[in-house]
Design a protein around this motif. Sequence first.
Motif, mmCIF file in Angstrom:
data_model
loop_
_atom_site.group_PDB
_atom_site.id
_atom_site.type_symbol
_atom_site.label_atom_id
_atom_site.label_comp_id
_atom_site.label_asym_id
_atom_site.label_seq_id
_atom_site.Cartn_x
_atom_site.Cartn_y
_atom_site.Cartn_z
ATOM 1 N N THR A 1 1.073 -1.192 0.034
ATOM 2 C CA THR A 1 -0.075 -0.142 0.137
ATOM 3 C C THR A 1 1.132 1.213 -0.098
ATOM 4 O O THR A 1 0.414 2.325 -0.327
ATOM 5 C CB THR A 1 -0.982 0.019 1.111
ATOM 6 O OG1 THR A 1 -0.149 -0.148 2.332
ATOM 7 C CG2 THR A 1 -1.907 -1.278 1.137
ATOM 8 N N THR B 1 -4.877 5.903 5.186
ATOM 9 C CA THR B 1 -6.170 6.088 4.586
ATOM 10 C C THR B 1 -6.065 7.605 4.264
ATOM 11 O O THR B 1 -6.620 7.982 3.199
ATOM 12 C CB THR B 1 -7.207 5.606 5.512
ATOM 13 O OG1 THR B 1 -7.185 4.493 5.896
ATOM 14 C CG2 THR B 1 -8.626 6.041 4.697
ATOM 15 N N TYR C 1 -4.067 8.761 1.320
ATOM 16 C CA TYR C 1 -4.801 8.168 -0.123
ATOM 17 C C TYR C 1 -5.997 9.472 -0.592
ATOM 18 O O TYR C 1 -6.016 9.507 -1.443
ATOM 19 C CB TYR C 1 -5.338 7.043 0.133
ATOM 20 C CG TYR C 1 -4.704 5.707 -0.251
ATOM 21 C CD1 TYR C 1 -4.857 5.020 -1.262
ATOM 22 C CD2 TYR C 1 -3.416 5.482 0.556
ATOM 23 C CE1 TYR C 1 -3.835 4.059 -1.856
ATOM 24 C CE2 TYR C 1 -2.491 4.472 0.225
ATOM 25 C CZ TYR C 1 -2.765 3.501 -1.162
ATOM 26 O OH TYR C 1 -1.915 2.798 -1.336
ATOM 27 N N THR D 1 -4.541 8.044 -9.264
ATOM 28 C CA THR D 1 -5.825 7.748 -9.027
ATOM 29 C C THR D 1 -6.395 7.043 -10.084
ATOM 30 O O THR D 1 -6.715 5.763 -10.029
ATOM 31 C CB THR D 1 -6.844 8.779 -8.887
ATOM 32 O OG1 THR D 1 -6.480 9.707 -7.773
ATOM 33 C CG2 THR D 1 -8.293 8.235 -8.659
ATOM 34 N N LYS E 1 -5.738 0.027 -3.680
ATOM 35 C CA LYS E 1 -4.496 -0.745 -3.556
ATOM 36 C C LYS E 1 -4.683 -1.837 -2.352
ATOM 37 O O LYS E 1 -4.931 -1.320 -1.153
ATOM 38 C CB LYS E 1 -3.334 -0.009 -3.078
ATOM 39 C CG LYS E 1 -2.047 -0.405 -3.671
ATOM 40 C CD LYS E 1 -1.568 -0.904 -4.624
ATOM 41 C CE LYS E 1 -0.354 -1.608 -4.921
ATOM 42 N NZ LYS E 1 -0.627 -2.952 -4.403
ATOM 43 N N MET F 1 -10.761 4.019 -2.821
ATOM 44 C CA MET F 1 -10.906 5.307 -3.121
ATOM 45 C C MET F 1 -12.288 5.594 -3.950
ATOM 46 O O MET F 1 -12.442 4.912 -5.119
ATOM 47 C CB MET F 1 -10.080 6.004 -3.639
ATOM 48 C CG MET F 1 -8.338 5.870 -3.001
ATOM 49 S SD MET F 1 -7.214 7.038 -3.638
ATOM 50 C CE MET F 1 -6.984 6.130 -5.369
ATOM 51 N N VAL G 1 -12.971 7.599 1.027
ATOM 52 C CA VAL G 1 -11.755 6.778 0.955
ATOM 53 C C VAL G 1 -11.941 5.608 2.103
ATOM 54 O O VAL G 1 -11.924 6.208 3.380
ATOM 55 C CB VAL G 1 -10.473 7.584 1.113
ATOM 56 C CG1 VAL G 1 -9.302 6.680 1.012
ATOM 57 C CG2 VAL G 1 -10.401 8.581 -0.016
#
Length: 776
Positions: free
Chosen positions: A468, A590, A593, A640, A673, A688, A693
Amino acid sequence: MSEEHKGPIDNKRYFSDPEYRKQVLAERKAKSKNNSEEMNPYLKKILIWGGGFVGVMLLLIAGYVTYLISGLPSANEFENPETAIASEVKSRDGVTLDKYFIENRNWVRYDKISPHVIDALIATEDHRFYNHWGIDTYATLAIPWHLINGRWQGASTISQQLARNLYKKIGQEFSVTRKFREMITAIQLERRYTKREITEMYLNTVEFPNSTFGIESAAQTHFDKPAKELNISEAAAMIGSLQAIYAFNPRIFPERSKSRRDIVLSQMNKRNFLTDSEFQVLASEPIELDYQPPSKAGRQSRYFGEYVRQQVNPWLEENGYDLFKDGLVIYTTIDSRLQQHAERAVKTKLDSLQVIFEKEWTTPGSDEYMDKLWNEFPLFFRTFVRETDRYKNGFSKYDTKLESVVFDSLFADTAFVDSVKRVRTQLQASFVAIEPTNGNILAWVGGTDYGDVQFDHVYQSKRQAGSTFKPFVYAVAIDNGYKPYHKFSKFPVTFRQRDGTTWTPKDETVAEGPVEVPLREALARSMNNVTVRLLPEIAGAPGTNKLWELDPAARKIKDMASKLGIDMGNTPAYPSIALGTANVSLLELTSAYTTFVNAGVHIDPIAITRIEDKEGNILKEFHPELTAEVISPETAYIITDMLRGVIRGGEDFYGTGVRLRNTYGVRQDVAGKTGTTNDAADNWFVAMMPHIVMGAWVGGKDRRVRFNQDLSYSIGQGARTALPIVGEFINYATADEQAYWKYDAFEPPPGFVMPEDPEKTRNELIKDENKGKIGW
């Protein structure tokens, strides 16, 4: 000098002759003195002792009055009675998520209390309440008559009972002093407050069964409804329980509680609050509880509640507030429906994963629990045993200094051995959802059971991020001019260290096909070999095989992760950082992202919006800290779009997150991911969408426990453990028409055009030119 006067007094001469008058007065004085000297000595003693006794009594009375007054509330306490009121954590849609209390009490206004509760209270406890001044004179004067007849009948009014509830210094013991103080305090309360206010205070301070304080908490705990909605039977049951909250607990003693409720109903009938027919019908009905245990009543997330407490505590201490007494209301960003779906998803999946986890480590037919794990890692179990209290106390218990003696004794106890193995091999999971445009935390599950493990895996736990972390590496590459279509070899590469040793990270398998793959595919398939081959390019040393020359790349990657909101302070900038060796929390990961979704602008996650006092006055408001753009909108959108491939795959490859579409049927625009650490101890997945997210983590409660890597079908992958939690959550949320959910697609920055592979474009042009030609 005039001669001595004897005989009767000549009144005419007395008033006209001064000398005569003096003589008469002198004779009277002498006579009085002689009479005093001739007084009985016993009488004199009586008068002296009597005077002393009276004096002592006056002193004792004065002392008692002083003592009596010392136990009364002060004037300020009368005007501002203090009651410990629970503080609440509320979702943004007004649902209670958690409470902090010494006494489980929610203060509720008079008009928010069912009139049936008030009728039952008046009928049962004090039917002359509206006619007395704090003391029921009639009932008080009747006490001696009742005692003479061999029965005790109390005479405390609602005001007197309130005095005991409000002011603990009055006490509860049976004594004349306590009764005097109670009566004086009740009179003072009646002088300062209306009957309506006294009723409200009483019903909010009295204790009900099952550790509930106040009618609102009692109603929520016993009937899962607010006090305003209690019906006649429920109101009578609650008021009836006040006589003895344990003996008339409707949960523990339903029959006894019903009998007491019927007495209350009878009193309501007697005082004309119920008709005869209403009484007959209600008395025939059972008490129907909808019991919510106090530890869970109105509580959905103890993990999140503890996080909130830590966030607000510094401000509360600085401003003199007590979270456990002041009845504060803390409004948060949590959406209650999404929170419910998140908790359900974590529990549902983790229960099934635990069963599979145990089977993967246990030889079929074996009697030993998870024998493969203990055989593969023989030192684990001894380490776990050393951390138990029984081991620590074993040396004194067995009177030995030899560890082998303690181990032999403990290992002989099969129940102990089994309990250690089971406790230490329990899986844990966590989940968090964040709104990317403002940083609002929408759902938070820190673990499976706060009562069992007070350790939050959303923000307290930091584990290796695994794959990740790779989007941060690719973001650096994109910022350095690389495009999603740029290709790199998918085969391993070796780097030499200064001491002659080598570093050759590699994927477990290299599939057949082209030698080189584009970055888009490499990220979607989470290919270590391609990720590592990016390092020399990022470091500005293309083609190098010297490991130390990759350090600039590691520093750039570390800096990128920091800009996106991950605390990288203690993480060394080694090249291995590209493969996810950094320890991160699920909240940090998180949140990082969300930057890709939010056009390159990072907003730190926010959980609290405002704090109100018990009157509803806003004490403090919280706003997200706006930050500058940390990466360009173009880079954010490219990453993205590349992460879409993890879920969608490509023309000739599958992404590692394809299960989200194939198994869980998620068809809306989503990127994400997966991540799995080398030792399979930590499994991750981040998904996402433009409006949300979501991040999930699954691993052992003890980080030394890991999944079985020897099995090709093992669940020890982010795609097989963490992804299913997110998949279940999405399905629960989308099936709930009342839940906060959107179906928007990702939008590129204004004027942005996704870079196209020139070679692919050229091949497509050739195809177009050749169409229609002979032999095509």
